[in-house]
Design a protein around this motif. Structure first.
Motif, PDB file in Angstrom:
ATOM      1  N   LYS A 147       7.820  25.604   8.242  1.00 49.81           N
ATOM      2  CA  LYS A 147       8.628  26.465   8.700  1.00 49.81           C
ATOM      3  C   LYS A 147       8.086  28.098   8.358  1.00 49.81           C
ATOM      4  O   LYS A 147       7.965  27.592   6.945  1.00 49.81           O
ATOM      5  N   THR A 148       8.367  28.963   9.551  1.00 46.39           N
ATOM      6  CA  THR A 148       8.217  30.076   8.467  1.00 46.39           C
ATOM      7  C   THR A 148      10.178  30.585   7.743  1.00 46.39           C
ATOM      8  O   THR A 148      10.803  29.801   7.581  1.00 46.39           O
ATOM      9  N   ARG A 149       9.218  31.352   6.382  1.00 46.41           N
ATOM     10  CA  ARG A 149      10.386  31.488   5.390  1.00 46.41           C
ATOM     11  C   ARG A 149      11.626  32.527   6.346  1.00 46.41           C
ATOM     12  O   ARG A 149      12.581  32.346   5.956  1.00 46.41           O
ATOM     13  N   ARG A 150      10.605  33.570   6.509  1.00 48.22           N
ATOM     14  CA  ARG A 150      11.322  34.367   7.643  1.00 48.22           C
ATOM     15  C   ARG A 150      11.369  34.108   8.855  1.00 48.22           C
ATOM     16  O   ARG A 150      10.525  33.814   8.929  1.00 48.22           O
ATOM     17  N   ASP A 151      12.346  34.704   9.608  1.00 48.33           N
ATOM     18  CA  ASP A 151      12.098  34.994  11.138  1.00 48.33           C
ATOM     19  C   ASP A 151      12.554  33.982  11.981  1.00 48.33           C
ATOM     20  O   ASP A 151      12.826  34.956  13.442  1.00 48.33           O
ATOM     21  N   GLY A 152      13.057  32.672  12.397  1.00 49.77           N
ATOM     22  CA  GLY A 152      12.448  31.868  13.010  1.00 49.77           C
ATOM     23  C   GLY A 152      13.849  31.330  13.545  1.00 49.77           C
ATOM     24  O   GLY A 152      14.514  31.262  13.148  1.00 49.77           O
ATOM     25  N   TYR A 153      13.985  31.342  14.887  1.00 49.18           N
ATOM     26  CA  TYR A 153      15.012  31.700  15.653  1.00 49.18           C
ATOM     27  C   TYR A 153      14.760  30.402  16.998  1.00 49.18           C
ATOM     28  O   TYR A 153      13.571  30.465  17.309  1.00 49.18           O
ATOM     29  N   ASP A 154      15.689  29.475  16.551  1.00 46.90           N
ATOM     30  CA  ASP A 154      16.182  28.813  18.367  1.00 46.90           C
ATOM     31  C   ASP A 154      14.243  28.055  18.622  1.00 46.90           C
ATOM     32  O   ASP A 154      13.799  27.756  19.356  1.00 46.90           O
ATOM     33  N   GLY A 155      14.393  27.638  17.200  1.00 40.91           N
ATOM     34  CA  GLY A 155      13.134  26.539  17.025  1.00 40.91           C
ATOM     35  C   GLY A 155      11.374  26.938  17.077  1.00 40.91           C
ATOM     36  O   GLY A 155      10.804  26.493  16.928  1.00 40.91           O
ATOM     37  N   LYS A 156      11.216  28.257  16.812  1.00 38.96           N
ATOM     38  CA  LYS A 156      10.237  29.513  17.188  1.00 38.96           C
ATOM     39  C   LYS A 156      10.472  29.628  15.642  1.00 38.96           C
ATOM     40  O   LYS A 156      10.946  29.281  14.951  1.00 38.96           O
ATOM     41  N   GLY A 157       8.591  29.277  15.125  1.00 37.95           N
ATOM     42  CA  GLY A 157       8.516  30.114  13.241  1.00 37.95           C
ATOM     43  C   GLY A 157       8.065  28.432  12.666  1.00 37.95           C
ATOM     44  O   GLY A 157       8.414  28.502  11.618  1.00 37.95           O
ATOM     45  N   GLN A 158       7.422  27.220  13.656  1.00 36.80           N
ATOM     46  CA  GLN A 158       7.852  26.104  13.212  1.00 36.80           C
ATOM     47  C   GLN A 158       7.023  25.079  13.891  1.00 36.80           C
ATOM     48  O   GLN A 158       7.155  25.303  15.144  1.00 36.80           O
ATOM     49  N   ALA A 167      -2.284  20.144   7.229  1.00 41.08           N
ATOM     50  CA  ALA A 167      -1.731  21.646   6.262  1.00 41.08           C
ATOM     51  C   ALA A 167      -1.870  22.844   6.369  1.00 41.08           C
ATOM     52  O   ALA A 167      -1.108  23.669   6.986  1.00 41.08           O
ATOM     53  N   GLN A 168      -3.733  22.901   6.281  1.00 38.66           N
ATOM     54  CA  GLN A 168      -3.798  24.476   6.374  1.00 38.66           C
ATOM     55  C   GLN A 168      -4.259  24.939   7.480  1.00 38.66           C
ATOM     56  O   GLN A 168      -3.857  26.129   7.522  1.00 38.66           O
ATOM     57  N   ALA A 169      -4.183  24.494   8.845  1.00 41.27           N
ATOM     58  CA  ALA A 169      -4.741  24.619   9.607  1.00 41.27           C
ATOM     59  C   ALA A 169      -2.872  25.410  10.514  1.00 41.27           C
ATOM     60  O   ALA A 169      -2.529  25.926  11.411  1.00 41.27           O
ATOM     61  N   VAL A 170      -1.909  24.302  10.115  1.00 43.00           N
ATOM     62  CA  VAL A 170      -0.411  24.049  10.096  1.00 43.00           C
ATOM     63  C   VAL A 170      -0.821  26.055  10.284  1.00 43.00           C
ATOM     64  O   VAL A 170       0.313  26.830  10.425  1.00 43.00           O
ATOM     65  N   PHE A 171      -0.451  25.952   9.306  1.00 42.35           N
ATOM     66  CA  PHE A 171      -0.130  27.761   7.582  1.00 42.35           C
ATOM     67  C   PHE A 171      -0.590  28.341   8.886  1.00 42.35           C
ATOM     68  O   PHE A 171       0.167  29.248   8.818  1.00 42.35           O
ATOM     69  N   GLY A 175       1.141  32.049  11.354  1.00 46.19           N
ATOM     70  CA  GLY A 175       0.640  33.448  11.034  1.00 46.19           C
ATOM     71  C   GLY A 175       0.015  33.142   9.563  1.00 46.19           C
ATOM     72  O   GLY A 175       0.185  34.645   9.269  1.00 46.19           O
ATOM     73  N   GLY A 176      -0.194  32.308   8.526  1.00 43.35           N
ATOM     74  CA  GLY A 176      -0.405  32.750   7.723  1.00 43.35           C
ATOM     75  C   GLY A 176       0.536  33.450   6.934  1.00 43.35           C
ATOM     76  O   GLY A 176      -0.013  33.865   5.730  1.00 43.35           O
ATOM     77  N   LYS A 177       1.761  33.004   6.700  1.00 41.98           N
ATOM     78  CA  LYS A 177       3.069  33.877   5.894  1.00 41.98           C
ATOM     79  C   LYS A 177       3.420  32.709   5.231  1.00 41.98           C
ATOM     80  O   LYS A 177       3.349  31.393   5.850  1.00 41.98           O
ATOM     81  N   PRO A 178       4.077  32.860   4.451  1.00 45.04           N
ATOM     82  CA  PRO A 178       4.999  32.069   3.619  1.00 45.04           C
ATOM     83  C   PRO A 178       5.904  31.257   4.400  1.00 45.04           C
ATOM     84  O   PRO A 178       6.432  31.842   5.224  1.00 45.04           O
ATOM     85  N   VAL A 179       5.645  29.599   3.321  1.00 42.99           N
ATOM     86  CA  VAL A 179       6.129  28.806   4.763  1.00 42.99           C
ATOM     87  C   VAL A 179       7.103  27.988   3.612  1.00 42.99           C
ATOM     88  O   VAL A 179       7.175  28.085   2.572  1.00 42.99           O
ATOM     89  N   ILE A 180       7.902  27.212   3.935  1.00 42.98           N
ATOM     90  CA  ILE A 180       9.193  26.253   3.479  1.00 42.98           C
ATOM     91  C   ILE A 180       8.763  24.594   4.053  1.00 42.98           C
ATOM     92  O   ILE A 180       7.971  24.449   5.853  1.00 42.98           O
ATOM     93  N   VAL A 181       8.369  24.035   3.273  1.00 40.91           N
ATOM     94  CA  VAL A 181       7.544  22.264   4.174  1.00 40.91           C
ATOM     95  C   VAL A 181       8.824  21.606   3.865  1.00 40.91           C
ATOM     96  O   VAL A 181       9.671  21.510   2.158  1.00 40.91           O
TER      97      VAL A 181
END
Length: 367
Positions: A147-158, A167-171, A175-181
């Motif tokens: 998931k993106t660390r910020r701004d995800g909502y209602d299933g978006k950004g994950q 993993a790199q392709a999903v990253f 959007g190439g933004k910082p994420v949490i796994v």
């Protein structure tokens, strides 16, 4: 905090449906409401005493809100932290506090805080680069949820990562933004608890609700959920730990995963009134919106026990056009948000269907 008298003004950052229902609850208690929202003619602004149109980081708009408001709150957690800092610098009292907002805006900060407060979550790792994303998958294991660390909502950004090699392709796809796994949560159902903490530290917890999602969006909530007393007690302890650790004032939504052995893990927190708490409007003497207004205004918290069993169903897009039929259901209570465009998937309202209470719902209050 000295309780605000009726006639005081409560400022709200955000003009959507949550702001609208907060404004209606505030009006019922004799307060005026000032809405700050970037768009004109927002749902909340149309039921408020004052409407300020401006960006959340607009210095002029923030100054106007601070000048007119006796306390300021917010309807969603993605308000820029800078906005809250500016309001505080202007001498405004903001509740919930800036720390609660900062914790909820960053998923890594959120889970780190929860664990430090003694609240269990799934295992997680952070990643800021493609290489770190690959390493995180080796640590957490696949499959895992990125998931993106910020701004995800209602299933978006994950997205799910089925194999570590992707993993790199999903990253990159996120959007190439910082994420949490995150490790998968092996849960049997999703529950949530709505709780409040007053200015004096008192805590009030509503009965648990059971939630059902479709395509990442909440479709249905049933409350009070049928749970053993041990599960209700566990949820109350979790809520109290979170609220106290944050020195929180207001209503908070806490999403929970229930495991087969009865353990509860926290999925995420929302420092505001919450979609899974809409059932309280027709299932409790004091609903979550009035409770939030009471808390931020320094009033006593209200009772949280259930008076009815409620099934809450979100009305998405054109489903709200069935308002005449829904209004004719004798046990249904219709809540429409005043939005102009019924876009597909957009939350246009909800309906609460009341049923007799099979058994007394759990509620808890502590000083």
């Amino acid at each position: 905090m000295t309780p605000l008298p009726p006639g005081s003004t409560i400022g709200i950052l955000g003009g959507g449906q949550l702001g609208r229902m907060l404004a209606l609850a505030a009006a019922r208690l004799g307060f005026d409401v000032a809405i700050l929202e970037p768009e004109e003619n927002s749902p909340a602004a149309r039921v408020a005493a004052h409407a300020i149109v401006g960006a959340y980081d607009d210095a002029r708009a923030l100054t106007a809100l601070a000048e007119i408001s006796d306390v300021i709150t917010f309807e969603f957690e993605n308000v820029p932290a800078l906005a809250v800092e500016r309001l505080i610098a202007l001498g405004a009292h903001v509740a919930p506090n800036a720390r609660a907002l900062a914790v909820a805006q960053d998923r890594v900060e959120e889970k780190t805080f929860l664990n430090s407060a003694g609240v269990p979550t799934v295992a997680f790792a952070k990643a800021d680069t493609p290489d770190e994303a690959a390493e995180a998958l080796h640590v957490i294991g696949a499959p895992a949820l990125m998931k993106t660390r910020r701004d995800g909502y209602d299933g978006k950004g994950q997205k799910w990562v089925e194999h570590a090699s992707t993993a790199q392709a999903v990253f990159a796809a996120l959007g190439g933004k910082p994420v949490i796994v995150e490790a998968p949560a092996d849960f049997v159902r999703e529950l949530s608890v709505i709780a409040a903490r007053g200015a004096g530290g008192e805590i009030a917890v509503y009965p648990l609700s059971e939630n059902h999602h479709e395509a990442g969006v909440l479709r249905r909530t049933v409350a009070p959920a049928e749970v053993p007393q041990e599960t209700a007690d566990q949820a109350e302890r979790i809520a109290a730990q979170i609220l106290t650790s944050l020195d929180y004032v207001g209503v908070i939504g806490i999403e929970l995963f229930e495991h087969a052995d009865g353990r509860l893990l926290v999925n995420e927190i929302a420092p505001r009134v919450h979609n899974t708490g809409h059932w309280t409007q027709d299932g409790c003497e004091v609903d979550q919106f009035e409770q939030h207004i009471r808390a931020v205004a320094g009033w006593p918290l209200g009772p949280t026990h259930a008076t009815s069993r409620v099934e809450m169903v979100n009305l998405l897009g054109e489903e709200a056009l069935a308002w005449a039929h829904l209004a004719g259901e004798p046990d249904a209570r219709l809540h429409l948000y005043g939005k102009r465009d019924a876009k597909p998937g957009r939350k246009m309202g909800h309906v609460n269907r009341r049923r007799p209470l099979a058994s007394s719902g759990h509620s808890h209050r502590s000083e």
